[in-house]
Scaffold this motif. Structure first.
Motif, short mmCIF file in Angstrom:
data_model
loop_
_atom_site.label_atom_id
_atom_site.label_comp_id
_atom_site.label_asym_id
_atom_site.label_seq_id
_atom_site.Cartn_x
_atom_site.Cartn_y
_atom_site.Cartn_z
N MET A 88 -6.35 3.99 -13.04
CA MET A 88 -6.20 4.40 -11.66
C MET A 88 -4.78 4.94 -11.50
N ASN A 89 -4.70 6.17 -11.04
CA ASN A 89 -3.36 6.73 -10.89
C ASN A 89 -2.80 6.42 -9.49
N LEU A 90 -1.58 6.84 -9.27
CA LEU A 90 -0.86 6.51 -8.04
C LEU A 90 -1.51 7.14 -6.81
N LEU B 63 -4.57 5.14 -5.82
CA LEU B 63 -4.14 3.87 -5.25
C LEU B 63 -3.69 4.04 -3.79
N LYS B 64 -2.96 5.11 -3.51
CA LYS B 64 -2.52 5.39 -2.14
C LYS B 64 -3.73 5.63 -1.22
N ARG B 65 -4.71 6.37 -1.70
CA ARG B 65 -5.92 6.63 -0.90
C ARG B 65 -6.66 5.33 -0.60
N LEU B 66 -6.75 4.48 -1.60
CA LEU B 66 -7.42 3.20 -1.43
C LEU B 66 -6.72 2.34 -0.38
N VAL B 67 -5.40 2.27 -0.46
CA VAL B 67 -4.63 1.48 0.49
C VAL B 67 -4.76 2.06 1.89
N LEU B 68 -4.69 3.37 2.03
CA LEU B 68 -4.81 4.01 3.34
C LEU B 68 -6.20 3.81 3.94
N SER B 69 -7.23 3.86 3.10
CA SER B 69 -8.58 3.68 3.63
C SER B 69 -8.78 2.25 4.12
#
Length: 97
Positions: free
Chosen positions: A1-3, A6-12
């Motif tokens: 999993m790239n950065l 990971l950002k998309r996952l956290v934002l969702s």
């Protein structure tokens, strides 16, 4: 999993609590609107009941407190609108001339 993923996952996952909070705020506003409308109707019905009670007592229209059923809804919307009002507080009494 790239950065980026990971950002998309956290934002969702961050958007979910915000959406829930928005729904709760809207529900609270709607409840407040219903309470305000119910209080306005209660005050309208109390005014009509006072007017009708004073009319039965023979008080002249220009000396009555309350108000007539100017919306024409008291028979449908006001339970017991033909009975005397229960509110006999000093604030509802008209000063004598």
């Amino acid at each position: 999993m790239n950065l980026i993923e990971l950002k998309r996952l956290v934002l969702s996952f961050g958007a979910l609590p915000l959406a829930c909070a928005g729904v709760l705020v809207l529900a609270n506003v709607q409840q407040l609107d219903r309470e305000v409308a119910a209080e306005m109707q209660r005050q309208y019905c109390a005014g009509v009941a006072t007017w009708q009670a004073e009319a039965r007592q023979g008080v002249a229209p220009e000396r009555r407190t309350g108000h007539p059923d100017y919306d024409g809804i008291a028979d449908e919307q006001c339970p017991g609108s033909r009975q005397e009002p229960l509110d006999h507080s000093p604030a509802r009494q008209m000063a004598s001339y």
